[in-house]
Design a protein around this motif. Sequence first.
Motif, PDB file in Angstrom:
ATOM      1  N   GLU A 102      33.464  19.703 -35.130  1.00 46.21           N
ATOM      2  CA  GLU A 102      34.731  20.448 -35.074  1.00 46.21           C
ATOM      3  C   GLU A 102      34.453  21.863 -34.584  1.00 46.21           C
ATOM      4  OE1 GLU A 102      37.945  19.891 -38.215  1.00 46.21           O
ATOM      5  OE2 GLU A 102      37.334  21.983 -38.526  1.00 46.21           O
ATOM      6  N   CYS A 103      35.320  22.350 -33.705  1.00 45.81           N
ATOM      7  CA  CYS A 103      35.159  23.714 -33.189  1.00 45.81           C
ATOM      8  C   CYS A 103      35.407  24.709 -34.321  1.00 45.81           C
ATOM      9  CB  CYS A 103      36.131  23.951 -32.036  1.00 45.81           C
ATOM     10  SG  CYS A 103      36.102  25.663 -31.476  1.00 45.81           S
ATOM     11  N   THR A 104      34.514  25.683 -34.443  1.00 42.66           N
ATOM     12  CA  THR A 104      34.633  26.644 -35.545  1.00 42.66           C
ATOM     13  C   THR A 104      35.837  27.565 -35.336  1.00 42.66           C
ATOM     14  OG1 THR A 104      33.024  27.972 -34.340  1.00 42.66           O
ATOM     15  CG2 THR A 104      32.194  26.719 -36.226  1.00 42.66           C
ATOM     16  N   LYS A 105      36.314  27.664 -34.069  1.00 41.20           N
ATOM     17  CA  LYS A 105      37.443  28.583 -33.808  1.00 41.20           C
ATOM     18  C   LYS A 105      38.776  27.835 -33.681  1.00 41.20           C
ATOM     19  CE  LYS A 105      38.691  32.473 -30.934  1.00 41.20           C
ATOM     20  NZ  LYS A 105      38.607  32.839 -29.536  1.00 41.20           N
ATOM     21  N   CYS A 106      38.868  26.948 -32.663  1.00 38.41           N
ATOM     22  CA  CYS A 106      40.187  26.322 -32.414  1.00 38.41           C
ATOM     23  C   CYS A 106      40.391  25.033 -33.220  1.00 38.41           C
ATOM     24  CB  CYS A 106      40.404  26.062 -30.924  1.00 38.41           C
ATOM     25  SG  CYS A 106      39.410  24.720 -30.253  1.00 38.41           S
ATOM     26  N   LYS A 107      39.341  24.593 -33.908  1.00 40.72           N
ATOM     27  CA  LYS A 107      39.405  23.444 -34.825  1.00 40.72           C
ATOM     28  C   LYS A 107      39.593  22.096 -34.106  1.00 40.72           C
ATOM     29  CE  LYS A 107      39.069  26.161 -38.357  1.00 40.72           C
ATOM     30  NZ  LYS A 107      37.715  26.422 -38.790  1.00 40.72           N
ATOM     31  N   ARG A 108      39.471  22.095 -32.784  1.00 40.09           N
ATOM     32  CA  ARG A 108      39.564  20.789 -32.097  1.00 40.09           C
ATOM     33  C   ARG A 108      38.323  19.978 -32.403  1.00 40.09           C
ATOM     34  NH1 ARG A 108      41.343  19.322 -26.331  1.00 40.09           N
ATOM     35  NH2 ARG A 108      40.908  17.365 -27.343  1.00 40.09           N
ATOM     36  N   ARG A 109      38.506  18.636 -32.411  1.00 46.22           N
ATOM     37  CA  ARG A 109      37.387  17.773 -32.781  1.00 46.22           C
ATOM     38  C   ARG A 109      36.888  17.000 -31.568  1.00 46.22           C
ATOM     39  NH1 ARG A 109      39.311  15.386 -38.621  1.00 46.22           N
ATOM     40  NH2 ARG A 109      38.883  17.297 -39.754  1.00 46.22           N
ATOM     41  N   CYS A 161      32.373  24.102 -27.826  1.00 42.63           N
ATOM     42  CA  CYS A 161      33.689  23.464 -27.738  1.00 42.63           C
ATOM     43  C   CYS A 161      34.097  23.266 -26.272  1.00 42.63           C
ATOM     44  CB  CYS A 161      34.699  24.361 -28.455  1.00 42.63           C
ATOM     45  SG  CYS A 161      36.397  23.797 -28.247  1.00 42.63           S
ATOM     46  N   ASP A 183      37.011  23.014 -25.188  1.00 37.43           N
ATOM     47  CA  ASP A 183      38.260  23.720 -24.901  1.00 37.43           C
ATOM     48  C   ASP A 183      38.090  25.230 -24.809  1.00 37.43           C
ATOM     49  OD1 ASP A 183      39.778  21.555 -24.650  1.00 37.43           O
ATOM     50  OD2 ASP A 183      41.199  22.055 -26.258  1.00 37.43           O
ATOM     51  N   CYS A 184      37.486  25.834 -25.875  1.00 32.85           N
ATOM     52  CA  CYS A 184      37.450  27.300 -25.889  1.00 32.85           C
ATOM     53  C   CYS A 184      36.030  27.867 -25.782  1.00 32.85           C
ATOM     54  CB  CYS A 184      38.141  27.834 -27.155  1.00 32.85           C
ATOM     55  SG  CYS A 184      37.247  27.487 -28.664  1.00 32.85           S
ATOM     56  N   SER A 234      33.705  28.066 -27.950  1.00 31.88           N
ATOM     57  CA  SER A 234      33.097  28.584 -29.195  1.00 31.88           C
ATOM     58  C   SER A 234      32.120  27.554 -29.765  1.00 31.88           C
ATOM     59  CB  SER A 234      34.181  28.841 -30.245  1.00 31.88           C
ATOM     60  OG  SER A 234      35.175  29.652 -29.713  1.00 31.88           O
TER      61      SER A 234
END
Length: 435
Positions: free
Chosen positions: A95-102, A114, A116-117, A119
Amino acid sequence: MAQNEQNNDLMEKIVSLCKRRGFIYQGSEIYGGLAGTFDYAHYGLALKNNIKNSWWKKFVDSRRDMYGIDASIIMNSKVWEASGHVAGFSDPLVECTKCKRRFREDTLKEKGKCDDCGSPVGMPRQFNMMFATQIGAMEDSSTTVYLRPETAQGIFVNFKNTVDSFHPKLPFGIAQIGKAFRNEITPRDFIFRVREFEQMEIEYFVRENDWHKYFEYFKDEMLEWMESVGIDMNKVHELEVEIGDLAHYSKRTMDFEFEYPFGKKELFGLAYRQDFDLKNHGLEYQDEENGGKLTPHVIEPTFGVDRAVLAVLLSAYNEEDPERPFLKLKPNIAPVICAVSPLLKNKPELVEKAEMVFGMLKAEFGRVAYDDNGNIGKRYRRQDEIGTPYCIVVDFDTLGENPDLLDTVTIRDRDTGNQERVKISDLISKIKEQM
Ligand code: GAP
């Protein structure tokens, strides 16, 4: 255009053709879609059915040692405990520590970051991919069951039934085509990685000493079938799966990879499952030959139907002439084998004859289209785009304007664009020759 852009472009063209021409739609599209699900439309379904039928014909109908099964999708949960899926059918989830996407850890574009972002992602944890649901009306007495993640277990649990009904001698196989479900963390790449898909699987039961021989045998059979449905064999590569990457049941696995526009990835697989499953289900075979009981070993050729459809579409897509892109599908699997047209749709005598030819071919082949929309050139383009190998036109010569050509039609070959005059009475045999 850079290679990367060309590849993305090709995928976009395939996805757009599939939607526009009625092959494949996004699942639940009018509600914004549901990730990892797709609906097969009229032509896509015909293509898929033709692929499945060709598989069944080769691996079941043309053999004496293969038995079919169509098992339930929902099975007793003990099946998945015994098969090792409850404990071990999982992928590493981060899980992304910033945007929380998995994401699935091993599909990240950049390790530890991540998609996406950019991070950092957290530590991976194992995520079981089976879809669980409840069975039974009362909440307190209901039981957790799973949608099957592979068709294979429906075969293993029917091993004893099959032996009792048919008394097969070793070696023999049980085959199944059916749906499988996996809660993929990152479904992607159109129908390549989806949450609901179809498999065509064989569990082939052999004596332990014979496993090498049948592994090699099925490798050749699989390659032969891929070629027969028009998969570009220059894009198929064999990959010996490393010991550390083998599934929990396998002693040897070979992946057949395909060069998709998004990379070289698994198409089908061939595994030596040893006696893992039969042993865990406590199933044995009465050995008439040597006396006593034994646990057969298993060779498993496995095919994803949706990946077969994608590989066939990508292999068939031809845009040498950008004005006339077409699907060079083999006649045995093309959704429409031929399209019949009257030269002009406002001439009742042409229409009547074209309807007669259409009726005759439809009764013989089923997958025949009647197309009188737009001019002949447009009809050809439309049929080319969906991969129809032959277009048949009824014109004034068919009606006897030139008496020598009475009751003949033109038949146009999709790949060359060449036209030939053929007697209506020879059409069926002419088309059958190509199938
Ligand atoms: N019984 C063995 C088994 O299921 P697998 O490699 O996990 O092995 C077999 O799956 C085939 O099913 C794959 O080679 C692929 O063609 C297809 N497949 C697996 N997961 C898929 C998914 N999420 N979407 C589409 N096809 C999938």
